[in-house]
Scaffold this motif. Structure first.
Motif, PDB file in Angstrom:
ATOM      1  N   MET A   1       0.855  -1.184   0.000  1.00  0.00           N
ATOM      2  CA  MET A   1       0.000   0.000   0.000  1.00  0.00           C
ATOM      3  C   MET A   1       0.889   1.230   0.000  1.00  0.00           C
ATOM      4  O   MET A   1       1.940   1.235   0.642  1.00  0.00           O
ATOM      5  CB  MET A   1      -0.901   0.016   1.230  1.00  0.00           C
ATOM      6  N   ALA A   2       0.465   2.246  -0.726  1.00  0.00           N
ATOM      7  CA  ALA A   2       1.199   3.514  -0.745  1.00  0.00           C
ATOM      8  C   ALA A   2       0.202   4.640  -0.603  1.00  0.00           C
ATOM      9  O   ALA A   2      -0.877   4.613  -1.200  1.00  0.00           O
ATOM     10  CB  ALA A   2       1.989   3.659  -2.035  1.00  0.00           C
ATOM     11  N   HIS A   3       0.581   5.621   0.180  1.00  0.00           N
ATOM     12  CA  HIS A   3      -0.250   6.812   0.354  1.00  0.00           C
ATOM     13  C   HIS A   3       0.597   8.039   0.028  1.00  0.00           C
ATOM     14  O   HIS A   3       1.716   8.165   0.510  1.00  0.00           O
ATOM     15  CB  HIS A   3      -0.784   6.919   1.782  1.00  0.00           C
ATOM     16  N   ILE A   4       0.039   8.916  -0.797  1.00  0.00           N
ATOM     17  CA  ILE A   4       0.657  10.197  -1.107  1.00  0.00           C
ATOM     18  C   ILE A   4      -0.310  11.258  -0.595  1.00  0.00           C
ATOM     19  O   ILE A   4      -1.454  11.340  -1.074  1.00  0.00           O
ATOM     20  CB  ILE A   4       0.908  10.382  -2.619  1.00  0.00           C
ATOM     21  N   SER A   5       0.129  12.038   0.401  1.00  0.00           N
ATOM     22  CA  SER A   5      -0.773  13.037   0.978  1.00  0.00           C
ATOM     23  C   SER A   5      -1.226  14.020  -0.099  1.00  0.00           C
ATOM     24  O   SER A   5      -0.454  14.427  -0.955  1.00  0.00           O
ATOM     25  CB  SER A   5      -0.101  13.773   2.136  1.00  0.00           C
ATOM     26  N   GLY A   6      -2.506  14.339  -0.055  1.00  0.00           N
ATOM     27  CA  GLY A   6      -3.083  15.232  -1.040  1.00  0.00           C
ATOM     28  C   GLY A   6      -3.458  14.548  -2.344  1.00  0.00           C
ATOM     29  O   GLY A   6      -4.084  15.142  -3.204  1.00  0.00           O
ATOM     30  N   LEU A   7      -3.078  13.282  -2.475  1.00  0.00           N
ATOM     31  CA  LEU A   7      -3.335  12.564  -3.724  1.00  0.00           C
ATOM     32  C   LEU A   7      -4.129  11.281  -3.503  1.00  0.00           C
ATOM     33  O   LEU A   7      -4.977  10.935  -4.306  1.00  0.00           O
ATOM     34  CB  LEU A   7      -2.009  12.249  -4.422  1.00  0.00           C
ATOM     35  N   GLY A   8      -3.842  10.546  -2.433  1.00  0.00           N
ATOM     36  CA  GLY A   8      -4.611   9.351  -2.147  1.00  0.00           C
ATOM     37  C   GLY A   8      -3.756   8.113  -1.966  1.00  0.00           C
ATOM     38  O   GLY A   8      -2.536   8.189  -1.843  1.00  0.00           O
ATOM     39  N   THR A   9      -4.440   6.973  -1.972  1.00  0.00           N
ATOM     40  CA  THR A   9      -3.823   5.681  -1.684  1.00  0.00           C
ATOM     41  C   THR A   9      -3.988   4.735  -2.866  1.00  0.00           C
ATOM     42  O   THR A   9      -4.993   4.789  -3.581  1.00  0.00           O
ATOM     43  CB  THR A   9      -4.469   5.068  -0.419  1.00  0.00           C
ATOM     44  N   VAL A  10      -3.011   3.866  -3.046  1.00  0.00           N
ATOM     45  CA  VAL A  10      -3.067   2.816  -4.056  1.00  0.00           C
ATOM     46  C   VAL A  10      -2.531   1.546  -3.398  1.00  0.00           C
ATOM     47  O   VAL A  10      -1.647   1.615  -2.551  1.00  0.00           O
ATOM     48  CB  VAL A  10      -2.249   3.197  -5.321  1.00  0.00           C
TER      49      VAL A  10
END
Length: 156
Positions: free
Chosen positions: A138-147
């Protein structure tokens, strides 16, 4: 591939990137106008490189579709976990540049035109992490979301 579907593992490494999706055919200097949205992405690779291009890649896009002008890469944070354990993290100033600049670099490096619907990756946001069958990444980029992606053995 759909985010919730298991994907075959083609290689031992995974990275987090920003995916820029084009709304229309694009040419410099109007590249920003051509961007439909940006999304978080995971890229699974066998780790080999040929002339700067990774081979054996699979791309998983997150569900988030954020307008380019609503995303601030300079203040974003990225965290990637494998099986719940943090394997990579970076702040925007450490790894993110302007996604449109990455698009410009790509446009200048290729002779192929940029076309509507095309996905362009802006580059890894942190170090690649090794993966193996059964890993949930799982990866989360703040302001962009999770994949996220669950990896399974290749059916080749």
């Amino acid at each position: 591939m759909a985010e919730e579907q298991p994907i075959p593992t083609t290689g031992p490494m995974i990275t987090v990137e920003i995916a820029v999706v084009l709304a229309e055919d694009a040419a410099d200097p109007d590249l920003a106008v051509a961007v439909a949205h940006v999304s978080p992405a995971l890229v699974v690779s066998d780790g080999s490189r040929v002339d700067g291009d990774a081979s054996g890649e699979l791309l998983v896009l997150g569900f988030a579709r954020i307008p380019l002008d609503a995303f601030a890469p300079a203040v974003a944070w990225m965290v990637m976990t494998r099986g719940g354990e943090v394997v990579a993290q970076r702040s925007g100033p450490e790894c993110l540049g302007d996604p449109v600049e990455a698009l410009r670099r790509y446009a200048k490096s290729t002779t192929a035109p940029l076309v509507k619907g095309q996905v362009v990756l802006t580059g890894a946001l942190g170090p690649a992490a090794p993966v193996s069958e059964g890993d949930l990444v799982m990866a989360h980029i703040s302001g962009l979301g999770t994949v996220s992606a669950m990896l399974q053995a290749s059916t080749k």
